[in-house]
Every structure is written in structure tokens, then in C-alpha cells.
Design a protein around this motif. Sequence first.
Motif, PDB file in Angstrom:
ATOM      1  N   THR A 162      34.462 -12.051 -95.493  1.00  0.00           N
ATOM      2  CA  THR A 162      35.448 -10.999 -95.263  1.00  0.00           C
ATOM      3  C   THR A 162      35.207  -9.849 -96.230  1.00  0.00           C
ATOM      4  OG1 THR A 162      37.023 -12.084 -96.740  1.00  0.00           O
ATOM      5  CG2 THR A 162      37.207 -12.571 -94.388  1.00  0.00           C
ATOM      6  N   PRO A 163      35.521  -8.603 -95.831  1.00  0.00           N
ATOM      7  CA  PRO A 163      35.252  -7.463 -96.704  1.00  0.00           C
ATOM      8  C   PRO A 163      36.182  -7.412 -97.900  1.00  0.00           C
ATOM      9  CG  PRO A 163      36.286  -6.752 -94.681  1.00  0.00           C
ATOM     10  CD  PRO A 163      36.038  -8.217 -94.537  1.00  0.00           C
ATOM     11  N   ARG A 164      35.717  -6.761 -98.956  1.00  0.00           N
ATOM     12  CA  ARG A 164      36.515  -6.554-100.166  1.00  0.00           C
ATOM     13  C   ARG A 164      37.123  -5.168-100.146  1.00  0.00           C
ATOM     14  NH1 ARG A 164      31.972  -8.007-103.671  1.00  0.00           N
ATOM     15  NH2 ARG A 164      32.025  -5.801-104.134  1.00  0.00           N
ATOM     16  N   ALA A 165      38.190  -5.006-100.894  1.00  0.00           N
ATOM     17  CA  ALA A 165      38.802  -3.694-101.099  1.00  0.00           C
ATOM     18  C   ALA A 165      38.467  -3.259-102.513  1.00  0.00           C
ATOM     19  CB  ALA A 165      40.304  -3.767-100.906  1.00  0.00           C
ATOM     20  N   ASP A 166      37.342  -2.588-102.669  1.00  0.00           N
ATOM     21  CA  ASP A 166      36.892  -2.149-103.990  1.00  0.00           C
ATOM     22  C   ASP A 166      37.757  -1.006-104.496  1.00  0.00           C
ATOM     23  OD1 ASP A 166      34.771  -3.959-104.142  1.00  0.00           O
ATOM     24  OD2 ASP A 166      33.448  -2.627-103.018  1.00  0.00           O
ATOM     25  N   PRO A 167      37.844  -0.839-105.821  1.00  0.00           N
ATOM     26  CA  PRO A 167      38.583   0.298-106.360  1.00  0.00           C
ATOM     27  C   PRO A 167      37.968   1.611-105.882  1.00  0.00           C
ATOM     28  CG  PRO A 167      38.117  -1.286-108.082  1.00  0.00           C
ATOM     29  CD  PRO A 167      37.344  -1.718-106.874  1.00  0.00           C
ATOM     30  N   GLY A 168      38.806   2.569-105.606  1.00  0.00           N
ATOM     31  CA  GLY A 168      38.355   3.870-105.129  1.00  0.00           C
ATOM     32  C   GLY A 168      39.465   4.552-104.360  1.00  0.00           C
ATOM     33  N   VAL A 169      39.143   5.659-103.702  1.00  0.00           N
ATOM     34  CA  VAL A 169      40.113   6.415-102.914  1.00  0.00           C
ATOM     35  C   VAL A 169      39.853   6.137-101.445  1.00  0.00           C
ATOM     36  CG1 VAL A 169      40.972   8.716-102.363  1.00  0.00           C
ATOM     37  CG2 VAL A 169      40.270   8.183-104.689  1.00  0.00           C
ATOM     38  N   TYR A 170      40.929   5.822-100.706  1.00  0.00           N
ATOM     39  CA  TYR A 170      40.808   5.448 -99.301  1.00  0.00           C
ATOM     40  C   TYR A 170      41.861   6.167 -98.464  1.00  0.00           C
ATOM     41  CZ  TYR A 170      37.952   1.540-100.900  1.00  0.00           C
ATOM     42  OH  TYR A 170      36.972   0.780-101.466  1.00  0.00           O
ATOM     43  N   LEU A 171      41.522   6.376 -97.199  1.00  0.00           N
ATOM     44  CA  LEU A 171      42.463   6.853 -96.204  1.00  0.00           C
ATOM     45  C   LEU A 171      42.913   5.631 -95.419  1.00  0.00           C
ATOM     46  CD1 LEU A 171      43.843   9.235 -94.755  1.00  0.00           C
ATOM     47  CD2 LEU A 171      41.890   9.246 -93.186  1.00  0.00           C
ATOM     48  N   LEU A 172      44.219   5.377 -95.387  1.00  0.00           N
ATOM     49  CA  LEU A 172      44.749   4.225 -94.657  1.00  0.00           C
ATOM     50  C   LEU A 172      45.371   4.706 -93.356  1.00  0.00           C
ATOM     51  CD1 LEU A 172      46.415   2.184 -97.533  1.00  0.00           C
ATOM     52  CD2 LEU A 172      44.078   2.089 -96.687  1.00  0.00           C
ATOM     53  N   THR A 173      44.875   4.165 -92.238  1.00  0.00           N
ATOM     54  CA  THR A 173      45.375   4.490 -90.914  1.00  0.00           C
ATOM     55  C   THR A 173      45.791   3.199 -90.231  1.00  0.00           C
ATOM     56  OG1 THR A 173      43.192   4.285 -89.916  1.00  0.00           O
ATOM     57  CG2 THR A 173      43.812   6.472 -90.750  1.00  0.00           C
ATOM     58  N   ARG A 174      46.073   3.266 -88.938  1.00  0.00           N
ATOM     59  CA  ARG A 174      46.435   2.065 -88.184  1.00  0.00           C
ATOM     60  C   ARG A 174      45.343   1.008 -88.204  1.00  0.00           C
ATOM     61  NH1 ARG A 174      50.794   1.645 -84.760  1.00  0.00           N
ATOM     62  NH2 ARG A 174      52.022   3.530 -84.558  1.00  0.00           N
ATOM     63  N   GLU A 175      44.105   1.417 -88.465  1.00  0.00           N
ATOM     64  CA  GLU A 175      43.015   0.438 -88.554  1.00  0.00           C
ATOM     65  C   GLU A 175      43.220  -0.501 -89.743  1.00  0.00           C
ATOM     66  OE1 GLU A 175      39.274   2.405 -88.688  1.00  0.00           O
ATOM     67  OE2 GLU A 175      39.591   3.413 -86.779  1.00  0.00           O
ATOM     68  N   ALA A 176      43.860  -0.005 -90.793  1.00  0.00           N
ATOM     69  CA  ALA A 176      44.116  -0.819 -91.979  1.00  0.00           C
ATOM     70  C   ALA A 176      45.365  -1.681 -91.798  1.00  0.00           C
ATOM     71  CB  ALA A 176      44.262   0.053 -93.215  1.00  0.00           C
ATOM     72  N   SER A 177      46.393  -1.140 -91.128  1.00  0.00           N
ATOM     73  CA  SER A 177      47.629  -1.878 -90.886  1.00  0.00           C
ATOM     74  C   SER A 177      48.502  -1.064 -89.931  1.00  0.00           C
ATOM     75  CB  SER A 177      48.373  -2.100 -92.205  1.00  0.00           C
ATOM     76  OG  SER A 177      49.586  -2.771 -91.983  1.00  0.00           O
ATOM     77  N   PRO A 178      49.267  -1.725 -89.059  1.00  0.00           N
ATOM     78  CA  PRO A 178      50.132  -0.990 -88.139  1.00  0.00           C
ATOM     79  C   PRO A 178      51.185  -0.127 -88.836  1.00  0.00           C
ATOM     80  CG  PRO A 178      49.941  -3.274 -87.454  1.00  0.00           C
ATOM     81  CD  PRO A 178      49.283  -3.158 -88.795  1.00  0.00           C
ATOM     82  N   GLN A 179      51.482  -0.406 -90.095  1.00  0.00           N
ATOM     83  CA  GLN A 179      52.505   0.371 -90.794  1.00  0.00           C
ATOM     84  C   GLN A 179      52.072   1.802 -91.089  1.00  0.00           C
ATOM     85  OE1 GLN A 179      53.227  -1.002 -94.831  1.00  0.00           O
ATOM     86  NE2 GLN A 179      51.225  -1.996 -94.835  1.00  0.00           N
ATOM     87  N   PHE A 180      50.776   2.109 -90.937  1.00  0.00           N
ATOM     88  CA  PHE A 180      50.280   3.436 -91.269  1.00  0.00           C
ATOM     89  C   PHE A 180      50.084   4.285 -90.021  1.00  0.00           C
ATOM     90  CE2 PHE A 180      48.598   0.654 -94.699  1.00  0.00           C
ATOM     91  CZ  PHE A 180      49.498   1.069 -95.661  1.00  0.00           C
ATOM     92  N   ALA A 181      51.159   4.465 -89.239  1.00  0.00           N
ATOM     93  CA  ALA A 181      51.115   5.366 -88.086  1.00  0.00           C
ATOM     94  C   ALA A 181      50.856   6.774 -88.584  1.00  0.00           C
ATOM     95  CB  ALA A 181      52.419   5.295 -87.309  1.00  0.00           C
ATOM     96  N   THR A 182      51.431   7.105 -89.718  1.00  0.00           N
ATOM     97  CA  THR A 182      51.128   8.355 -90.409  1.00  0.00           C
ATOM     98  C   THR A 182      50.167   7.990 -91.533  1.00  0.00           C
ATOM     99  OG1 THR A 182      53.338   9.200 -89.954  1.00  0.00           O
ATOM    100  CG2 THR A 182      52.083  10.281 -91.704  1.00  0.00           C
TER     101      THR A 182
END
Length: 119
Positions: free
Chosen positions: A31-51
Motif C-alpha cells: 500500500t502507498p505511503r503518505a510521505d511528508p510534503g504538500v498535497y492537494l486533497l480531493t475526492r480521490e483521497a476521501s469523499p469528505q473533500f468535495a471542496t
Amino acid sequence: MPVPRPANAVPASRWATRPAAATARTREDGTPRADPGVYLLTREASPQFATPITVRVIRERTDLVTYHGWTWVEVYQLDARGQATDRRELYVRPDGMRPTQAPSAERRAPVRRNARTSR
């Protein structure tokens, strides 16, 4: 029989010094890791990020058990200028987190107004 741990034992971080073979973006289970850094979170990351939101990842929570392909991360939520506005713990899919540049904190020169002085 489980090995006893001291009461103040801290879970090992996945971001501690890693051997060269472990620098890939996947864990031992694939499974992929979430490395430290800056990310854009959208619905692909979780349904809670409609915006979509922009975050700076502090660390991945390895002490919490989750479903396969999901993880808990501690992040700072960034505003349009790239300044941290809130610290949050989010439940996300690391493969849906899109690396991005931190928003630029462009500073505008102060507006100079001509002060009219009366003599």
C-alpha cells in the motif's frame, strides 16, 4: 505470547531513517505511503473533500489500525497564501493524495496614499 513493552513506548515512525530499499512510495504490504510534503486533497483521497484543500503532511499515524489502502495523517491545512491555518488528523487514501507546490505567499507592496497636508 506478546513481547512486553514499556508503558511509554513510542511506535516506530515510517519516516525514521529508512534503508535505501525502503525509499519507494509503498509499504511492505504494497500500500502507498503518505510521505511528508504538500498535497492537494480531493475526492480521490476521501469523499469528505468535495471542496479540495491543500495540506502539509506532518506525519502518518502508524499506531492506528485502518482498512487496507487507508491511513490516518496529521496535517496542517494551508490557506491560499500557503500559511498554516489549522492542524488536523485526516483519514485518507494515500494513493489519492496529489503532490503539489505550496501556494505562494506573494506579498504585495503596501498601497501608498498621498496624504494631502494643508498649510
